[in-house]
Motif scaffolding. Structure first.
Motif, PDB file in Angstrom:
ATOM      1  N   SER A  39      41.775  32.128  31.114  1.00  0.00           N
ATOM      2  CA  SER A  39      40.899  31.338  30.256  1.00  0.00           C
ATOM      3  C   SER A  39      41.730  30.632  29.193  1.00  0.00           C
ATOM      4  O   SER A  39      42.727  31.175  28.716  1.00  0.00           O
ATOM      5  N   LYS A  63      36.328  30.171  21.421  1.00  0.00           N
ATOM      6  CA  LYS A  63      35.757  29.512  22.588  1.00  0.00           C
ATOM      7  C   LYS A  63      36.654  29.852  23.766  1.00  0.00           C
ATOM      8  O   LYS A  63      37.882  29.818  23.640  1.00  0.00           O
ATOM      9  N   ILE A  70      30.619  34.613  33.493  1.00  0.00           N
ATOM     10  CA  ILE A  70      30.607  35.836  32.685  1.00  0.00           C
ATOM     11  C   ILE A  70      29.174  36.096  32.215  1.00  0.00           C
ATOM     12  O   ILE A  70      28.478  35.172  31.786  1.00  0.00           O
ATOM     13  N   ASN A  71      28.736  37.343  32.283  1.00  0.00           N
ATOM     14  CA  ASN A  71      27.397  37.719  31.812  1.00  0.00           C
ATOM     15  C   ASN A  71      27.391  37.761  30.287  1.00  0.00           C
ATOM     16  O   ASN A  71      28.243  38.390  29.672  1.00  0.00           O
ATOM     17  N   THR A  72      26.385  37.117  29.679  1.00  0.00           N
ATOM     18  CA  THR A  72      26.297  37.036  28.218  1.00  0.00           C
ATOM     19  C   THR A  72      25.412  38.156  27.665  1.00  0.00           C
ATOM     20  O   THR A  72      24.837  38.936  28.422  1.00  0.00           O
ATOM     21  N   VAL A  90      30.183  38.024  24.659  1.00  0.00           N
ATOM     22  CA  VAL A  90      29.885  36.619  24.923  1.00  0.00           C
ATOM     23  C   VAL A  90      28.472  36.336  24.430  1.00  0.00           C
ATOM     24  O   VAL A  90      27.505  36.921  24.908  1.00  0.00           O
ATOM     25  N   GLN A  92      27.160  32.954  23.918  1.00  0.00           N
ATOM     26  CA  GLN A  92      26.572  31.725  24.456  1.00  0.00           C
ATOM     27  C   GLN A  92      27.426  31.206  25.596  1.00  0.00           C
ATOM     28  O   GLN A  92      28.646  31.402  25.612  1.00  0.00           O
ATOM     29  N   VAL A  93      26.769  30.514  26.529  1.00  0.00           N
ATOM     30  CA  VAL A  93      27.476  29.883  27.646  1.00  0.00           C
ATOM     31  C   VAL A  93      27.002  28.445  27.771  1.00  0.00           C
ATOM     32  O   VAL A  93      25.819  28.154  27.586  1.00  0.00           O
ATOM     33  N   TYR A 108      33.123  26.755  32.615  1.00  0.00           N
ATOM     34  CA  TYR A 108      32.163  27.208  31.613  1.00  0.00           C
ATOM     35  C   TYR A 108      32.861  27.276  30.257  1.00  0.00           C
ATOM     36  O   TYR A 108      34.030  27.636  30.171  1.00  0.00           O
ATOM     37  N   LYS A 109      32.101  26.938  29.234  1.00  0.00           N
ATOM     38  CA  LYS A 109      32.552  27.132  27.848  1.00  0.00           C
ATOM     39  C   LYS A 109      31.731  28.298  27.308  1.00  0.00           C
ATOM     40  O   LYS A 109      30.495  28.275  27.367  1.00  0.00           O
ATOM     41  N   TYR A 110      32.415  29.325  26.803  1.00  0.00           N
ATOM     42  CA  TYR A 110      31.747  30.498  26.237  1.00  0.00           C
ATOM     43  C   TYR A 110      32.099  30.622  24.765  1.00  0.00           C
ATOM     44  O   TYR A 110      33.237  30.362  24.369  1.00  0.00           O
ATOM     45  N   VAL A 112      32.503  33.489  22.049  1.00  0.00           N
ATOM     46  CA  VAL A 112      32.651  34.948  22.006  1.00  0.00           C
ATOM     47  C   VAL A 112      32.880  35.373  20.565  1.00  0.00           C
ATOM     48  O   VAL A 112      33.535  34.690  19.786  1.00  0.00           O
TER      49      VAL A 112
END
Length: 118
Positions: A39, A63, A70-72, A90, A92-93, A108-110, A112
């Protein structure tokens, strides 16, 4: 095919949990497995922090940009990510699904946040 963006990514540990359950009336957390993913890790901007719930705005946040789903925290079994010797959840996705014909990479942008006490 490997993404050309892999050269900008760092190793991150993805901790995925299985469902827990009750045993003799006591909750037992599910087992977890650690998997290494890659990432791009970037600091969160001030305006991104302002979009978080007020109680979480003082948390250490980053970010992550990755091709891995990934599960949020809104998932039944949210994942954790580990990097810099710390544990993050995490919150938000944002899926960035591009047109393959354009040669752009889906990812994907996460957002964390560091878990308290971690």
């Amino acid at each position: 095919m490997t993404s050309p963006f892999e050269i900008f990514r760092s190793p991150v540990i993805l901790r995925r949990f299985q469902s827990g359950g009750y045993t003799n009336g006591r909750w037992i957390d599910g087992a977890y497995t650690d998997t290494q993913i890659t990432s791009s890790i970037q600091p969160m901007k001030g305006e991104e922090m302002q979009e978080l719930p007020e109680a979480r705005r003082d948390s250490e946040g980053y970010k992550l940009f990755t091709s891995t789903l990934i599960n949020t925290v809104t998932s039944v079994n949210p994942d954790l990510v580990l990097f810099f010797g710390k544990t993050f959840e995490v919150v938000q996705v944002f899926p960035w699904q591009n047109a393959p014909a354009m040669g752009l990479v889906n990812h994907y942008k996460y957002l964390v946040l560091r878990l308290e006490g971690q």
